[in-house]
Write an enzyme that holds these catalytic residues in place. Structure first.
Site, PDB file in Angstrom:
ATOM      1  N   GLY A 113       0.742  -1.253   0.000  1.00 17.74           N
ATOM      2  CA  GLY A 113       0.000   0.000   0.000  1.00 17.74           C
ATOM      3  C   GLY A 113       0.772   1.303   0.000  1.00 17.74           C
ATOM      4  N   ASN A 114       2.069   1.256  -0.259  1.00 17.45           N
ATOM      5  CA  ASN A 114       2.803   2.529  -0.301  1.00 17.45           C
ATOM      6  C   ASN A 114       2.309   3.434  -1.429  1.00 17.45           C
ATOM      7  OD1 ASN A 114       4.453   2.360   1.922  1.00 17.45           O
ATOM      8  ND2 ASN A 114       6.064   1.252   0.829  1.00 17.45           N
ATOM      9  N   LYS A 115       1.983   2.819  -2.554  1.00 22.22           N
ATOM     10  CA  LYS A 115       1.494   3.634  -3.674  1.00 22.22           C
ATOM     11  C   LYS A 115       0.063   4.095  -3.406  1.00 22.22           C
ATOM     12  CE  LYS A 115       4.645   1.328  -6.835  1.00 22.22           C
ATOM     13  NZ  LYS A 115       4.911   0.089  -6.053  1.00 22.22           N
ATOM     14  N   CYS A 235       8.614  -3.614 -10.816  1.00 19.91           N
ATOM     15  CA  CYS A 235       9.994  -3.467 -10.330  1.00 19.91           C
ATOM     16  C   CYS A 235      10.849  -4.551 -10.991  1.00 19.91           C
ATOM     17  CB  CYS A 235      10.067  -3.502  -8.807  1.00 19.91           C
ATOM     18  SG  CYS A 235       9.439  -4.990  -8.057  1.00 19.91           S
TER      19      CYS A 235
HETATM   20  N1  SAM Z   1       1.460  -1.538  -5.238  1.00 22.57           N
HETATM   21  C1  SAM Z   1       1.998  -2.161  -4.037  1.00 22.57           C
HETATM   22  C2  SAM Z   1       2.737  -1.123  -3.228  1.00 22.57           C
HETATM   23  O1  SAM Z   1       3.184  -0.125  -3.780  1.00 22.57           O
HETATM   24  O2  SAM Z   1       2.859  -1.293  -2.015  1.00 22.57           O
HETATM   25  C3  SAM Z   1       2.864  -3.372  -4.374  1.00 22.57           C
HETATM   26  C4  SAM Z   1       2.127  -4.415  -5.185  1.00 22.57           C
HETATM   27  S1  SAM Z   1       3.005  -5.934  -5.420  1.00 22.57           S
HETATM   28  C5  SAM Z   1       4.142  -5.535  -6.696  1.00 22.57           C
HETATM   29  C6  SAM Z   1       1.816  -6.917  -6.288  1.00 22.57           C
HETATM   30  C7  SAM Z   1       0.612  -7.317  -5.460  1.00 22.57           C
HETATM   31  O3  SAM Z   1      -0.351  -7.911  -6.329  1.00 22.57           O
HETATM   32  C8  SAM Z   1       0.872  -8.357  -4.372  1.00 22.57           C
HETATM   33  O4  SAM Z   1       0.525  -7.824  -3.127  1.00 22.57           O
HETATM   34  C9  SAM Z   1      -0.042  -9.529  -4.745  1.00 22.57           C
HETATM   35  O5  SAM Z   1      -0.624 -10.136  -3.610  1.00 22.57           O
HETATM   36  C10 SAM Z   1      -1.092  -8.854  -5.579  1.00 22.57           C
HETATM   37  N2  SAM Z   1      -1.816  -9.687  -6.551  1.00 22.57           N
HETATM   38  C11 SAM Z   1      -1.350 -10.710  -7.300  1.00 22.57           C
HETATM   39  N3  SAM Z   1      -2.317 -11.179  -8.101  1.00 22.57           N
HETATM   40  C12 SAM Z   1      -3.417 -10.434  -7.876  1.00 22.57           C
HETATM   41  C13 SAM Z   1      -4.744 -10.433  -8.407  1.00 22.57           C
HETATM   42  N4  SAM Z   1      -5.127 -11.307  -9.346  1.00 22.57           N
HETATM   43  N5  SAM Z   1      -5.627  -9.510  -7.945  1.00 22.57           N
HETATM   44  C14 SAM Z   1      -5.247  -8.623  -6.991  1.00 22.57           C
HETATM   45  N6  SAM Z   1      -4.012  -8.580  -6.458  1.00 22.57           N
HETATM   46  C15 SAM Z   1      -3.108  -9.477  -6.888  1.00 22.57           C
END
Ligand code: SAM
Length: 305
Positions: A113-115, A235
């Site tokens: 959730g930082n974004k 990333c």
């Molecule tokens: N945007 C976040 C941040 O800035 O803190 C980081 C996101 S991280 C790169 C990707 C996230 O996508 C993970 O938390 C994962 O659990 C979630 N995810 C993976 N597949 C998903 C789906 N089909 N629907 C929703 N979330 C999903």
């Protein structure tokens, strides 16, 4: 003077949470603690800091930059949610999406959730911020983080974004989407290792699976009827998850086009997708990252009215 920095040699970036404080107040607080503020950075090399000096970032106004050895995880401002410890590259998506106050925004893969908290700060907590994540544990970390950051405009759901109905009445005014899906994480410098040939073959299959998932998410996101702008980020440093996903998506969705991003940013997407941004330890002093901004064609917007 720019060599290949390792993860522990990158500058430490501090995003000031403008829901709770101001950049000026944060600077004053650090100065009172004995840090010395050198002003706004003008060149990339100004971000190579030593000891207790810090600067304002040269691209992002809410960002302060400290020396690589700085650790604020126990700092009062961090515990109080006044500052967020977030790599500079990962501040780009919300900054570039720039949703106006009062708008309806969707963060598709949001945890931890930082974004999301950055989006809320840009929206000044006004409007609606729908945030989804598939992983319940990460989502619960996220609600703690958002509470600490003073975010109040969010609606969290432990849900598969691919199963969210774009025609659901609650999403009818969603004009902005941030899509930061799961990726290989190959841009995170601390994760990079030497790999064996059999590992490489496995990685290739994993990359293909991730790219298919990312494209699926992107196509799904573009189905929201009022969507105007979407930021896609990873990333990852692999073109399979970045330029190739975006290029495939644009072919399949001719109603959308790329928006050229930050002319003053030192690293572009691989040709021909130079409207997108890349980030790296060497060229931007951040982790490896990729960002694309898609917008709906104005012509189509008029036709629909
Ligand atoms: N945007 C976040 C941040 O800035 O803190 C980081 C996101 S991280 C790169 C990707 C996230 O996508 C993970 O938390 C994962 O659990 C979630 N995810 C993976 N597949 C998903 C789906 N089909 N629907 C929703 N979330 C999903």
């Amino acid at each position: 003077s720019l060599q290949q920095p390792e993860g522990d040699q990158l500058p430490r970036y501090v995003r000031v949470n403008t829901l709770k404080t101001t950049v000026e107040d944060a600077i004053d607080y650090f100065k009172r603690e004995g840090f010395s503020y050198l002003g706004q950075a003008y060149r990339l090399d100004d971000l190579n800091l030593k000891g207790k000096s810090f600067v304002g970032d040269l691209h992002l106004s809410d960002l302060l930059v400290f020396s690589p050895k700085t650790d604020f995880h126990d700092h009062n401002l961090y515990k109080a949610g006044h500052i967020i410890l977030q790599d500079k590259a990962s501040c780009l998506p919300a900054y570039l999406l720039n949703p106006p106050t009062g708008s309806h925004v969707l963060d598709a893969c949001a945890a931890p959730g930082n974004k999301t908290s950055h989006l809320a700060a840009i929206m000044k907590n006004k409007g609606r911020l729908f945030a989804f994540d598939l992983d319940a544990k990460r989502l619960s970390t996220m609600s703690t983080l958002l509470l600490r950051a003073g975010v109040t405009c969010q609606q969290l759901a432990n849900q598969d974004f691919l199963k969210v109905d774009p025609d659901g009445p609650q999403y009818k005014d969603v004009e902005y989407i941030l899509l930061d899906p799961s990726c290989s994480g190959s841009g995170m410098v601390c994760l990079r290792d030497e790999v064996s040939p059999s590992q490489k073959e496995q990685d290739k299959r994993r990359l293909q699976a991730l790219a298919a998932f990312q494209l699926h998410c992107l196509n799904h996101a573009l189905r929201f009827p009022r969507l105007q702008r979407l930021v896609y980020s990873t990333c990852s440093i692999h073109t399979e998850e970045n330029e190739q996903v975006v290029a495939a998506c644009l072919l399949q969705n001719p109603g959308f086009r790329l928006v050229p991003l930050l002319q003053q940013w030192p690293e572009r997407g691989l040709a021909p997708l130079t409207k997108c941004l890349r980030a790296s330890t060497t060229k931007t002093l951040t982790h490896g990252f990729f960002v694309a901004l898609l917008e709906r064609h104005t012509a189509q917007r008029l036709e629909e009215q």
